[in-house]
Design a protein around this motif. Structure first.
Motif, short mmCIF file in Angstrom:
data_model
loop_
_atom_site.label_atom_id
_atom_site.label_comp_id
_atom_site.label_asym_id
_atom_site.label_seq_id
_atom_site.Cartn_x
_atom_site.Cartn_y
_atom_site.Cartn_z
N THR A 131 0.80 -1.24 0.00
CA THR A 131 0.00 0.00 0.00
C THR A 131 0.82 1.28 0.00
OG1 THR A 131 -0.17 -0.11 2.42
CG2 THR A 131 -1.94 -1.13 1.14
N GLY A 132 2.12 1.20 -0.02
CA GLY A 132 2.91 2.42 -0.09
C GLY A 132 3.08 3.09 1.25
N PRO A 133 3.43 4.39 1.26
CA PRO A 133 3.52 5.29 0.10
C PRO A 133 4.73 4.96 -0.78
CG PRO A 133 4.28 6.42 2.06
CD PRO A 133 3.74 5.10 2.53
N PHE A 134 4.61 5.35 -2.07
CA PHE A 134 5.62 5.02 -3.06
C PHE A 134 6.17 6.28 -3.71
CE2 PHE A 134 2.61 1.32 -3.34
CZ PHE A 134 3.46 0.36 -2.83
N ASP A 135 7.39 6.15 -4.23
CA ASP A 135 7.98 7.15 -5.12
C ASP A 135 8.29 6.43 -6.43
OD1 ASP A 135 8.09 9.41 -3.27
OD2 ASP A 135 9.55 8.18 -2.19
N VAL A 136 7.53 6.73 -7.46
CA VAL A 136 7.58 5.98 -8.72
C VAL A 136 8.48 6.73 -9.70
CG1 VAL A 136 6.22 4.87 -10.51
CG2 VAL A 136 5.22 5.23 -8.24
N ILE A 137 9.56 6.06 -10.15
CA ILE A 137 10.61 6.71 -10.95
C ILE A 137 10.58 6.19 -12.39
CG2 ILE A 137 13.09 7.07 -11.18
CD1 ILE A 137 13.34 6.85 -8.18
N GLY A 138 10.68 7.11 -13.33
CA GLY A 138 10.66 6.77 -14.75
C GLY A 138 11.97 6.19 -15.25
N ASP A 139 12.10 6.08 -16.57
CA ASP A 139 13.24 5.43 -17.23
C ASP A 139 14.56 6.07 -16.82
OD1 ASP A 139 10.80 4.90 -18.51
OD2 ASP A 139 11.81 4.29 -20.34
N VAL A 140 15.49 5.27 -16.30
CA VAL A 140 16.79 5.77 -15.82
C VAL A 140 17.85 5.66 -16.91
CG1 VAL A 140 18.58 5.52 -14.07
CG2 VAL A 140 16.18 5.15 -13.46
N HIS A 141 17.84 4.58 -17.67
CA HIS A 141 18.76 4.37 -18.80
C HIS A 141 20.22 4.63 -18.43
CE1 HIS A 141 16.24 3.16 -22.07
NE2 HIS A 141 15.42 4.19 -21.93
N GLY A 142 20.67 4.00 -17.35
CA GLY A 142 22.10 4.05 -17.04
C GLY A 142 22.60 5.35 -16.44
N CYS A 143 21.70 6.27 -16.08
CA CYS A 143 22.12 7.57 -15.52
C CYS A 143 22.17 7.47 -14.00
CB CYS A 143 21.16 8.66 -15.98
SG CYS A 143 21.14 8.90 -17.78
N ARG A 144 23.25 6.89 -13.49
CA ARG A 144 23.36 6.63 -12.06
C ARG A 144 23.41 7.91 -11.24
NH1 ARG A 144 27.17 7.66 -9.13
NH2 ARG A 144 28.60 7.82 -10.90
N ALA A 145 24.20 8.89 -11.66
CA ALA A 145 24.34 10.11 -10.87
C ALA A 145 23.00 10.81 -10.70
CB ALA A 145 25.35 11.05 -11.54
N GLU A 146 22.20 10.87 -11.75
CA GLU A 146 20.90 11.51 -11.66
C GLU A 146 19.95 10.70 -10.77
OE1 GLU A 146 22.58 12.91 -15.64
OE2 GLU A 146 22.68 11.14 -14.37
N LEU A 147 20.06 9.38 -10.81
CA LEU A 147 19.22 8.55 -9.94
C LEU A 147 19.58 8.81 -8.48
CD1 LEU A 147 17.14 6.34 -9.40
CD2 LEU A 147 18.94 4.64 -9.81
N GLU A 148 20.85 8.85 -8.17
CA GLU A 148 21.25 9.13 -6.79
C GLU A 148 20.76 10.51 -6.36
OE1 GLU A 148 25.38 8.60 -6.05
OE2 GLU A 148 25.47 6.60 -6.96
N GLU A 149 20.89 11.50 -7.25
CA GLU A 149 20.45 12.86 -6.92
C GLU A 149 18.94 12.90 -6.67
OE1 GLU A 149 20.41 17.36 -8.90
OE2 GLU A 149 21.47 15.72 -9.91
N LEU A 150 18.18 12.20 -7.50
CA LEU A 150 16.72 12.19 -7.33
C LEU A 150 16.34 11.51 -6.02
CD1 LEU A 150 13.89 12.78 -8.38
CD2 LEU A 150 14.01 10.64 -9.69
N LEU A 151 17.00 10.40 -5.68
CA LEU A 151 16.68 9.71 -4.43
C LEU A 151 16.94 10.62 -3.23
CD1 LEU A 151 18.13 6.17 -5.25
CD2 LEU A 151 15.72 6.75 -4.89
N VAL A 152 18.04 11.35 -3.27
CA VAL A 152 18.32 12.29 -2.17
C VAL A 152 17.26 13.38 -2.13
CG1 VAL A 152 19.95 14.02 -1.34
CG2 VAL A 152 20.79 11.81 -2.17
#
Length: 607
Positions: A131-152
């Motif tokens: 039941t969440g709550p959730f944070d739903v993330i779109g296509d990352v395509h190998g962009c690790r730095a941006e994924l880490e930044e978004l998670l923070v």
């Protein structure tokens, strides 16, 4: 003995005297007679378990029930009691799986039946209890730095290993991430993205669904023949620098990802390419294809690429559907759905939706990591590229077929090439129309004019269909990509008649020739295998390496006619009784509309 049965599913109980077993394990509402097709269909339509008892041991008796399960996108399952499925191969689990059953239990003795415990298990997609709550993330395509930044930015605390690599992320308030697939390809650090995603999923801090790029990566890691494009090539190069154990873990992780998930009591559905309501919580090849790839209209957009069918415009379901796959400049609501692929790898941004708050959070790409003309950045800068078009007698697709593509090549094998060319539309206005095909210039090379190729494809010509799926691609322009994307609209049950007719004629000619043409016989058997698998699974594959040893024995004349003819007759029998997911007729109108669009584009170029 524990018998796992998916719920919902269509369970076939094969027994001549199974009333006691059935009544002990199933409710009266679940037990229906096979002859009451309307009641069975109604219950399957409602997403309920249906149990049908059959006493007839013949596979053809079970075939309509398998077809009924597939028609309602639920898995067909079977329990055989006391060997009642018949003697020999018809009672073996492998034979039952070949009939199309995805879950098979064979109980050979009365003691096994008495000790059996039937356990109803929800389908993989059914996560309604989450039941969440959730944070739903779109296509990352190998962009690790941006994924880490978004998670923070979303409030997650990153966990790093001794080498400083992110291996997990946890939210202090217990929120969890949902990754919408296409974690891999194109970007600068696919291994880093996977390391973080696998760690989060393993720790229970994230859920993930499969994208089309994960599916293709699994095939590549398993050594399957496929076209390795720039994005995939980048992932494979990056993964080659990782330990073998890590690559094996990546393969397992990507392979095991569900195609879609139903969450929060059914109020939230996530799938990489989105999912129409009729497929929510269902399980079939058709559902998986829709969830990973979506559908196309058969037309092209302003950049010359296949136009995605706008399923969200027609969506009227109660569940919120979150997806990616199709790059958009901004994440926006459309009829209770939202696409979260905002093109980070193309220089856009990486976006997430807080659920249930319905708040979009994004971080900008650090740079354009993958330059694909006509993608997101070009649109945002107001510089759309000219649509893909053809110049006079342009080859748009050229592939290697024959033994080299089938996995049957020997040192003596020729290299056979088949392809497609396009000529300007005005060439068809003259008395001297362009040729329907042309040979050469290389040995064993034949190319078809696009219109002729489409015509033969709609007739299920075996050689033409191979051009759609050969992994040995030598030329593929944007128009060639569009053409190969039409395969789902080309395939139909016409393949049975076409392949049977072609193989029958080949075998007859081979026997009549002075000195048996065993090579021709081998390829006839190969075509029958391709046809059987295509009708059964709905997937066209020309890789015959699984049968290489036996087929090459045919080619060498080592099997002899009795065994060869028995093999061929068995394959024909399987083809005759296979229902499968293919439509009765191809999507002629879709293919024709696309062909017309190509003709018009040639006028734009030459005019």
């Amino acid at each position: 003995m524990r018998l796992a049965v998916p719920d919902p599913s269509l369970l076939v109980l094969v027994t001549a005297s199974g009333a006691d077993f059935a009544s002990r394990h199933f409710t009266p509402a679940q037990l229906l007679g096979g002859g009451d097709a309307d009641a069975v269909a109604a219950r399957l339509e409602a997403g309920r378990l249906v149990v049908v008892e059959v006493a007839d041991a013949r596979p053809e008796t079970r075939a309509p029930l398998v077809a009924l399960a597939r028609a309602h996108d639920v898995p067909p399952a079977v329990i055989v009691l006391g060997g009642e499925a018949g003697s020999g191969p018809h009672r073996s689990p492998s034979a039952l799986r070949r009939e199309g059953f995805r879950h098979v239990h064979v109980l050979t003795t009365r003691a096994e039946a008495d000790a059996a415990e039937v356990v109803l298990e929800p389908l993989r997609a059914d996560r309604r209890g989450e039941t969440g709550p959730f944070d739903v993330i779109g296509d990352v395509h190998g962009c690790r730095a941006e994924l880490e930044e978004l998670l923070v930015e979303l409030g997650y605390d990153l966990v790093r290993d001794a080498r400083g690599r992110a291996v997990d992320a946890a939210h202090p308030a217990g929120r969890r991430v949902i990754l919408l697939g296409d974690l891999v390809d194109r970007g600068p650090d696919t291994p880093g993205v996977l390391r973080l995603a696998m760690g989060m999923v393993g720790a229970g801090h994230a859920l993930a669904v499969c994208g089309n790029h994960e599916q293709k990566l699994v095939r590549a890691l398993r050594g399957k023949r496929l076209t390795v494009t720039g994005g995939l090539a980048r992932s494979l190069e990056q993964l080659a620098a990782e330990p073998e154990e890590f690559r094996a873990e990546v393969e397992r992780f990507c392979h095991d990802l569900a195609a879609h998930l139903v969450l929060d009591g059914g109020d939230l559905v996530v799938a990489h390419a989105g999912l129409p309501e009729r497929y929510h919580g269902r399980s079939s090849g058709r559902v998986r294809s829709a969830a990973l790839y979506g559908d196309t209209t058969g037309r092209t957009d302003e950049h010359g690429r296949p136009e995605r069918y706008p399923w969200a415009n027609d969506y009227r379901g109660e569940a919120t559907v979150l997806y990616g796959h199709t790059t958009v400049p901004e994440a926006e609501w459309v009829n209770g759905t939202m696409c979260l692929d905002t093109g980070v790898v193309f220089g856009g941004k990486l976006s997430a939706l807080r659920y249930p708050e319905r708040e979009v959070v994004s971080v900008a790409a650090q740079r354009t990591w993958y330059d694909a003309p006509g993608r997101l950045v070009a649109r945002e800068r107001g510089k759309p590229e000219r649509p893909a078009a053809a110049t006079p007698a342009t080859t748009i697709l050229s592939t290697v077929v024959g033994s080299h593509a089938y996995g049957l090549a020997t040192t003596a094998s020729d290299v056979d090439r088949r392809g497609v060319f396009v000529v300007p539309a005005e060439r068809f206005w003259r008395f001297d129309e362009p040729p329907a095909s042309r040979e050469g210039p290389r040995p064993e090379e034949l190319n078809w004019e696009l219109g002729r190729f489409c015509e033969l494809a709609l007739r299920s010509n075996p050689t033409v269909l191979e051009v759609f799926v050969s992994d040995r691609v030598e030329v593929m322009t944007p128009l060639g990509e569009e053409l190969r994307a039409l395969l789902p609209h080309v395939l139909s049950r016409r393949v049975a008649q076409s392949y049977l007719r072609a193989t029958s004629a080949q075998i007859t000619r081979a026997r009549a020739a002075e000195g048996t043409r065993w090579k021709q016989v081998m390829h006839s058997l190969r075509l029958l295998i391709v046809c059987r698998d295509l009708l059964r699974d709905g997937v066209l594959s020309i890789d015959a390496s699984e049968h290489r040893e036996r087929l090459l024995a045919v080619r060498a004349g080592q099997l002899g006619w009795p065994e060869v003819l028995a093999w061929a007759d068995g394959l024909r029998a399987e083809i005759d009784r296979t229902e499968g997911p293919l439509p009765e007729e191809p999507g002629t109108a879709v293919v024709e509309d696309w062909l017309v669009s190509v003709r018009r584009r040639t006028l734009e170029v030459t005019g």
